[in-house]
Design a protein around this motif. Structure first.
Motif, PDB file in Angstrom:
ATOM      1  N   HIS A 198     -11.962  34.305 -24.136  1.00  0.00           N
ATOM      2  CA  HIS A 198     -12.387  32.929 -23.880  1.00  0.00           C
ATOM      3  C   HIS A 198     -11.728  31.926 -24.826  1.00  0.00           C
ATOM      4  O   HIS A 198     -11.148  30.948 -24.337  1.00  0.00           O
ATOM      5  N   HIS A 240     -20.284  34.684 -21.594  1.00  0.00           N
ATOM      6  CA  HIS A 240     -20.519  34.089 -20.271  1.00  0.00           C
ATOM      7  C   HIS A 240     -19.634  34.769 -19.213  1.00  0.00           C
ATOM      8  O   HIS A 240     -19.787  34.546 -18.025  1.00  0.00           O
ATOM      9  N   HIS A 241     -18.744  35.628 -19.699  1.00  0.00           N
ATOM     10  CA  HIS A 241     -17.974  36.467 -18.764  1.00  0.00           C
ATOM     11  C   HIS A 241     -18.730  37.753 -18.450  1.00  0.00           C
ATOM     12  O   HIS A 241     -18.255  38.587 -17.679  1.00  0.00           O
TER      13      HIS A 241
HETATM   14 CU   LIG Z   1     -14.855  32.017 -20.710  1.00  0.00          CU
END
Ligand SMILES: [Cu+2]
Length: 562
Positions: free
Chosen positions: A269, A318-319
């Motif tokens: 990210h 959040h993945h």
């Molecule tokens: Cu991400």
């Protein structure tokens, strides 16, 4: 004005100077430690792989245009989307933006070169070696489908699929080893940019007067140092699992595949911001110059960038909303992800505020940047949607997600990269890119982009998952997929127009002169292209717009900036 264009030998020169001249020219590029030449090498290297990664996408877009298609085999399909993702992130996105930074940072801060020129050269050649080694897998890799198998495990290479049990060949080894090598190149460049920005600024170039481009590249380089390292560590752990009897990611022996996923996204990210912040940096330079107004909210822009740098380290899971984390963990990552949205919102507000009331010139760089603002807004909104865990549970790994991140990677980053080309090509080459071809490039790419990735949101909402080789005819996805594939080909035509413009203008473009855009940062104070030594005399800076001060000493709204 003397013809100061970049000396590019052609067939005529060869006949006149013989191969000796050409070989000498090649040698001068092979051994260069000059930041400008290394910047150009990074950019040419990445442009090559942009075309390769683009062709890979076109092939699997043909495969997906129709249900039950067998245009390529399932194995080749897996290789193509794995190599497309890996190539665009590691062999295009990062090196092309570090190429811009390599070329521009020393010029913008009034320096002679990077802090460590030889490390700079080593970093480029490690990056290049890693990239070509990855593609050698198409020849040397030995996978399930025999000789010549490229990595086929997705660009995030999730365990246990990468284990010897499921991937006994060498294609996963090529993925890990080539990215480890390229990673050291990237680390070297990041170290160089941090050291150069901190120690090589000319007199008067205080941190509060640095161009925003330099500020953002400083944040990006610091972020790179803390994110490439966990990826490299995880890749070494993967190779230990595959060859030295390790069990880091092996659930049958006390390890955990989730550990790989955490490691990958702790890198993955922030990596998104290692790619998008340099794009923001390009927009920060182009939008003010073509609006004829200084950037709105300089300090807020710096603070928002630093804020993004820090918070982006705390959003990775959040993945992983679908791996079964606790409600508390999910909530934490929902909130941290939405905080990043606030910082991006500040930037979008400031870009619009900069254009507001300005005398806007919609030359090609500004067209790309204006479209970028609009598309970054949409990408941000679908990002916030996907950051809501229950919503993500519905759409995780669907084409809605693919559409979202291509809105960022293409809609924001590639659009800004194109803007950067049209803005700084005159400085590096000494000739302007053709505006008419530029407009064709822009409109074809803009239309192709929206046809492809707007439509992709809808086939995702219709439930189409990513990475599937083909699909049945009764799902209602065919029409949308044909539209998506047509859009992809329109983008390809646009890129060909661009490449033709790059090549043609190097010899036939209008002579640029030092400062074709009437800009205000120091790179425009040098001839185009700049001499090897950059500045004949060290510049002295008294404000955030050093060249403007020189050109407009009596500017009524000029004020001395402390
Ligand atoms: Cu991400």
């Amino acid at each position: 004005m003397a013809d100061q264009t970049l000396p590019i030998p052609g067939p005529l020169d060869e006949q006149q100077g013989g191969n000796a001249a050409f070989l000498e020219w090649m040698h001068s590029w092979a051994v260069t430690v000059d930041h400008k030449k290394l910047g150009i090498l990074y950019i040419v290297y990445s442009l090559f792989f942009l075309l390769v990664g683009g062709v890979e996408a076109l092939i699997f877009r043909i495969q997906l245009a129709f249900p039950y298609s067998h245009f390529v085999s399932p194995g080749v399909y897996d290789e193509l989307f794995t190599m497309h993702g890996t190539t665009m992130v590691f062999l295009v996105g990062m090196p092309i933006l570090f190429g811009f930074a390599n070329y521009l940072v020393p010029l913008m801060i009034g320096a002679r070169d990077m802090a460590f020129p030889r490390l700079n050269a080593l970093s480029f050649w490690l990056t290049a070696f890693g990239g070509f080694m990855l593609y050698f897998s198409f020849i040397g890799g030995f996978g399930l489908y025999g000789m010549g198998s490229a990595p086929d495990v997705g660009w995030f290479a999730y365990a246990p699929l990468t284990g010897k049990a499921f991937n006994p060949g060498h294609n996963v080894d090529y993925w890990a080893l080539s990215l480890i090598v390229a990673g050291f190149g990237t680390l070297g460049t990041a170290i160089n940019i941090v050291a150069t920005t901190i120690t090589m600024r000319c007199r008067g170039m205080k941190l509060s007067r640095m161009p925003l481009f330099v500020w953002l590249m400083l944040v990006v380089s610091a972020l790179t140092l803390v994110t490439i390292t966990p990826l490299t560590a995880a890749q070494v752990m993967l190779l230990i699992d595959r060859y030295l009897g390790g069990h880091f990611f092996d659930a049958t022996a006390g390890g955990s595949p989730l550990l790989w996923i955490h490691f990958f996204w702790i890198f993955g990210h922030p990596e998104v911001y290692v790619l998008v912040l340099p794009a923001f940096a390009i927009a920060n330079e182009v939008i003010p110059v073509f609006s004829r107004k200084a950037i709105f909210g300089y300090t807020a822009m710096v603070a928002a960038s630093v804020g993004i740098g820090f918070v982006s380290l705390a959003v990775w899971a959040h993945h992983m909303f679908t791996v079964g984390m606790s409600a508390f963990s999910n909530s934490f990552f929902v909130l941290s992800t939405q905080v990043v949205g606030i910082f991006t919102g500040i930037k979008i507000f400031n870009w619009i505020a900069t254009m507001w009331g300005g005398r806007i010139r919609f030359a090609t760089p500004m067209l790309f940047c204006t479209a970028f603002i609009f598309q970054m807004l949409i990408a941000g909104m679908t990002g916030i949607m996907l950051s809501v865990a229950p919503w993500d549970w519905q759409l995780h790994n669907s084409y809605f997600l693919i559409a979202h991140f291509h809105y960022v990677l293409v809609g924001a980053i590639v659009f800004c990269i194109f803007a950067g080309f049209y803005y700084w090509y005159p400085k590096a080459i000494g000739r302007m890119l053709d505006e008419r071809l530029g407009k064709w490039h822009f409109w074809l790419f803009f239309i192709g982009f929206h046809v492809t990735f707007d439509t992709m949101h809808f086939v995702g909402l219709e439930g189409m998952p990513r990475s599937i080789y083909t699909y049945p005819a009764d799902r209602g996805w065919q029409g949308l997929n044909i539209i998506i594939s047509i859009g992809a080909f329109i983008q390809a035509i646009a890129v060909l127009v661009f490449v033709w413009n790059l090549i043609r203008s190097a010899r036939h473009g209008k002579i640029a002169g030092n400062d074709p855009w009437d800009a205000w940062t120091l790179e425009w104070a040098t001839p185009s292209p700049p001499p090897a030594y950059n500045f004949s005399k060290e510049p002295v800076v008294r404000s955030r717009r050093p060249l403007w001060d020189i050109k407009h000493p009596n500017d009524p709204d000029w004020k001395y900036e402390p």
